[in-house]
Design an enzyme around this catalytic site. Structure first.
Site, PDB file in Angstrom:
ATOM      1  N   ASP A   1       0.831  -1.215   0.000  1.00  0.00           N
ATOM      2  CA  ASP A   1       0.000   0.000   0.000  1.00  0.00           C
ATOM      3  C   ASP A   1       0.859   1.256   0.000  1.00  0.00           C
ATOM      4  O   ASP A   1       2.036   1.231   0.383  1.00  0.00           O
ATOM      5  CB  ASP A   1      -0.918   0.023   1.228  1.00  0.00           C
ATOM      6  CG  ASP A   1      -0.137  -0.129   2.529  1.00  0.00           C
ATOM      7  OD1 ASP A   1       0.817  -0.931   2.556  1.00  0.00           O
ATOM      8  OD2 ASP A   1      -0.466   0.566   3.511  1.00  0.00           O
ATOM      9  N   GLU A   2       0.260   2.324  -0.428  1.00  0.00           N
ATOM     10  CA  GLU A   2       0.783   3.683  -0.255  1.00  0.00           C
ATOM     11  C   GLU A   2       2.222   3.851  -0.736  1.00  0.00           C
ATOM     12  O   GLU A   2       3.036   4.497  -0.063  1.00  0.00           O
ATOM     13  CB  GLU A   2       0.679   4.102   1.229  1.00  0.00           C
ATOM     14  CG  GLU A   2      -0.737   4.146   1.732  1.00  0.00           C
ATOM     15  CD  GLU A   2      -0.851   4.718   3.146  1.00  0.00           C
ATOM     16  OE1 GLU A   2      -1.762   5.538   3.371  1.00  0.00           O
ATOM     17  OE2 GLU A   2      -0.032   4.337   4.006  1.00  0.00           O
ATOM     18  N   LEU A   3       2.517   3.327  -1.877  1.00  0.00           N
ATOM     19  CA  LEU A   3       3.857   3.512  -2.430  1.00  0.00           C
ATOM     20  C   LEU A   3       3.981   4.963  -2.906  1.00  0.00           C
ATOM     21  O   LEU A   3       3.142   5.460  -3.657  1.00  0.00           O
ATOM     22  CB  LEU A   3       4.052   2.544  -3.602  1.00  0.00           C
ATOM     23  CG  LEU A   3       5.474   2.218  -4.015  1.00  0.00           C
ATOM     24  CD1 LEU A   3       6.311   1.750  -2.822  1.00  0.00           C
ATOM     25  CD2 LEU A   3       5.451   1.139  -5.085  1.00  0.00           C
TER      26      LEU A   3
END
Lengths: 546, 546
Positions: B321-323
């Site tokens: 997630d949330e790269l």
């Protein structure tokens, strides 16, 4: 260098500190240089020593103090803290001082901790002031390995509260809290110099207060026979609080919020458990004292004075919020009485207030009421001495002040600790509630007690409190829902501003509040995390714009 | 008459019950009629007996059962509950059954409790099914005085879950939780038939996982040397969970959320602790694996397989997630590599996924990833078998399904247990946060896992979970912030509907959830009150329109 005096909360109003390491000597002791010192001062000293020995709080930096070793090893040791009273100060117990009238309450102190290892001194004009100073002293020290130390000696602190009333409110009627939970709460209050426990002890849902004069109230109104406060329990709470510089202000909410009285005295309560409850009350169950009736007025006066005489403090709340008028217009007994006597509800309430406040005033108590009593009604019987608590909105203080009453601020929009957990009323799938959202510590901390008040109005502000209504609370979440949030108002009303004179600022405060919270946890209190530990150890690195 | 089978949660999918009083005989025992029964089944029976003896839950009515005396005294007693497996069922341990692949996991059971005192029977196709049935059996009984009884015999229950994945997520990296807190959480999960503990064990803030193959990760990445999970701790958690019908799905979030890896392997992490953090990460500290680099891919593959081989379950989350892409474009090492090789970030991520998932697949694990991995990137290396967790929005399930992946739903707008406590980021005085408001149990309970999905899409839904991210949580508030709220998704994904076929309904559910909560408290868990006790004892009298 770390922030100055990181742990102090509420921040002292005047202080200087340095950057010299200083240890507590392993034989450190606190000397009470007070003639005929009261026993509760000795107890307080012993408690302060215990905190110093047991806190073992690592400094909130990466490594928790491991980088301080060099500074510590070269540091001088302080061997003694000497407590004394100013010349001419009368020697009373902390307990007695904590119950003085606001205008006579003396909480200031001077604390000096030299960096050279010579004795630290704590001087005050009252034992209560000494107690506050001991609390400050206990916040200064960190532990690394075998050492208890500060990196910020010398300290010179001259401190006293901006406001005389700094409270915490707890409702023990929606859900019950064992005495031990209340005592733990009082401990935590004392750590941040809160001085009033506003105990909303009864309400429509339950009557957990055992009274030898009115035994049926608890017998028929407590949730169970084990969910009660005996008269001794109440005395124990009051004594425990007093020894910690805290006055207990009991609230017996009348004439609304009294449905449960009808279990024991059905003739005295209108619309008890009437449906739909929302027509007759702000929350279930409906039920209010038939206050226009003379026998109810006399009963209530007797009840309040029976309770008030057990409470040593000067302040006693008779409630007065959320009176539902339809409960009376739909009640044959009350409406017939009003009609037959040609009495208005306002005049009946005035008479009720006169009759029920008279015995309180006669025994030297100052009545405290909720804001509706002065904003919604015209009660000539309310003495000017009465203290009025705001709750509906922070905007209401000015109107209360304009009536000439002193004010305690508990505005729901800043200070209600229960808000934001979703609605608790059933059949309400969206789960919204009237006082969403959650009142964060940051937002509570921005509260300005004097906002929009003239100087004349401002002079009437005694202080304020955060308060927990307990529809969705119990012993299970009391500590995490209250702490460290309730420290916000404690600082707002003690410090009012930073020592520099700058306004209080949540960004500055956060690292100190972490410290408060971590120390609370060291003392066994379940205070919640404010941030990931990564942030707690790195002041301001988790700020929005850093 | 009280609501039918008030205490059962999740509500069985098929059941009938009556209105006859029935007691547990004082010599009541549970007989295991299973050849070569595994030891964890015997342990489960012993635990079930203990709950029956110790729960001592008074019925949630006024008087807590005092009005049931007559019914109880005339009631028959049941002496025995007989457990057996269906003919042909293979005999494996609960632990092994709890780790079966979803398509092979058997949790159904049949429970019959006659009203005439003849033996109760529990039959299932697996020991795991027997475990679930024991859990149901334990929810049926109340205590008054010396008697343990129900008023609603006979019972005939045929039950099995609507969805195979019913989870609870816990982040132990923002703040650390001692093993004992995790075990208590697992106990509570088992009480409401949650079957997956999604353990988000590491993140950018700390690496509390001790690894003999990679010792420096915890040495340099745990908050302190005492805030770690040893390999034995992890095995203990897994074993404890397995014996309670719960699989542990570990998450090692990569390639984002990995700042802390840079403490031990600085060359492998880009933008570590770069300021302003908000430019490089959704929360501080910034730092992500330089996943395009071959050595980082190989390192990560080794790390993941070293951890995965310690975990017996079939499912292992690699996060995703949330790269933050700017972290890489501003990182000279990564951007130079990408430029010199002409590789896009997407292709590098594809390669990273291929390399890191390969050893997992080789050891028989099914990878689990967050939704961005399939919605924001085109990763040809992701096997179709991969399970995708939604979190950004409940609206994202359809898009994930359209990619053909199986789905676990953890939508923040319904299921994030941490939301609504105000923002934790510093220097943010308003205190708002991205996922306000608080997700109430009622709102979570209205979640429809199949909303806006076609039948084809719906077939890919494995289940879902509520999850606690722990920026503002710790051992101090774990139980009150999670319970009983996390029971909402447990029922959504087990029951899916009421036994009548009607949709789940929070108004119907509230009295049952009170029961769940009060029983949890009896078992020593700090689950919060949902309403004043007055309401809990009077089903529906506190409904909005009653």
């Amino acid at each position: 260098m770390a922030n100055s005096a990181l742990a102090l909360w509420p921040i002292p109003r005047n202080m200087t500190s340095g950057s010299t390491a200083l240890k507590l000597d392993h034989g450190f002791n606190i000397e009470v240089d007070v003639q005929q010192a009261p026993s509760d001062l000795h107890d307080a000293v012993q408690q302060a020593q215990k905190y110093l020995e047991n806190d073992k709080l690592g400094r909130l930096v990466v490594g928790r103090g491991s980088n301080d070793s060099t500074a510590i090893s070269g540091a001088k040791s302080v061997k003694k803290l000497k407590l004394s009273l100013e010349d001419g100060a009368s020697v009373k117990s902390i307990t007695d001082e904590s119950r003085a009238k606001f205008e006579d309450r003396i909480e200031g102190y001077k604390l000096s901790i030299p960096a050279d290892g010579s004795d630290a001194t704590l001087v005050a004009n009252s034992t209560l002031g000494l107690y506050r100073g001991l609390t400050t002293f206990g916040q200064i020290w960190y532990t690394y390995g075998q050492d208890t130390y500060t990196l910020e000696a010398p300290f010179d602190i001259e401190d006293s509260p901006a406001y005389p009333y700094r409270g915490l409110g707890l409702d023990t009627a929606r859900n019950y809290f064992p005495v031990e939970n209340i005592l733990r709460t009082i401990d935590a209050m004392s750590w941040v110099k809160i001085n009033t426990f506003h105990w909303h002890i009864t309400d429509s849902q339950s009557w957990p207060l055992e009274l030898s004069d009115y035994p049926e109230l608890a017998q028929k109104g407590a949730y169970t026979s084990s969910q009660v406060y005996s008269e001794k329990d109440v005395q124990d709470v009051i004594a425990y609080a007093g020894a910690r510089g805290i006055d207990v202000m009991l609230e017996i909410d009348t004439p609304g919020h009294t449905s449960v009285i009808g279990n024991a005295y059905p003739d005295y309560v209108a619309c008890q458990n009437e449906a739909p409850w929302a027509t007759y009350a702000n929350e279930p169950p409906a039920g209010q004292l038939r206050f226009p009736l003379e026998e109810v007025q006399n009963f209530t006066a007797g009840l309040l004075s029976s309770i008030a005489k057990q409470v040593p403090g000067n302040y006693f709340s008779t409630g007065g919020d959320e009176l539902n008028e339809k409960c009376y217009t739909d009640d044959p007994v009350t409406s017939q009485y009003l009609n037959s006597t040609g009495t208005t509800l306002n005049d009946a309430l005035d008479q009720f207030t006169k009759v029920t406040h008279a015995p309180l005033v006669a025994m030297g108590k100052t009545p405290v009421v909720w804001e509706e009593m002065v904003l919604n009604y015209n009660l000539t019987s309310l003495s000017n001495d009465t203290i009025v608590m705001t709750w509906i909105s922070s905007a209401d203080a000015a109107a209360v002040a304009d009536k000439g009453f002193r004010i305690v601020q508990a505005p729901s929009d800043y200070f209600y600790l229960d808000c934001g957990g979703g609605g608790w009323v059933g059949d309400n799938p969206k789960g919204n509630s009237w006082c969403d959202p959650f009142k964060t510590w940051q937002y509570a901390y921005t509260y300005d007690p004097l906002a929009n008040l003239t100087a004349t109005q401002a002079a009437l502000v005694l202080g304020g409190e955060q308060i927990l209504w307990t529809e969705q609370s119990g012993p299970e979440n009391l500590e995490p829902v209250v702490w460290p949030r309730a420290a916000s108002s404690a600082e707002v009303f003690w410090s009012a501003a930073q020592p520099s004179g700058q306004p209080l600022n949540a960004t500055e405060a956060l690292p100190r509040l972490h410290d408060v919270r971590y120390r609370m946890v060291q003392r066994g209190l379940n205070a919640i995390n404010l941030q990931p530990q990564w942030c707690a150890l790195r002041p301001h690195e988790c700020d929005l714009y850093s």
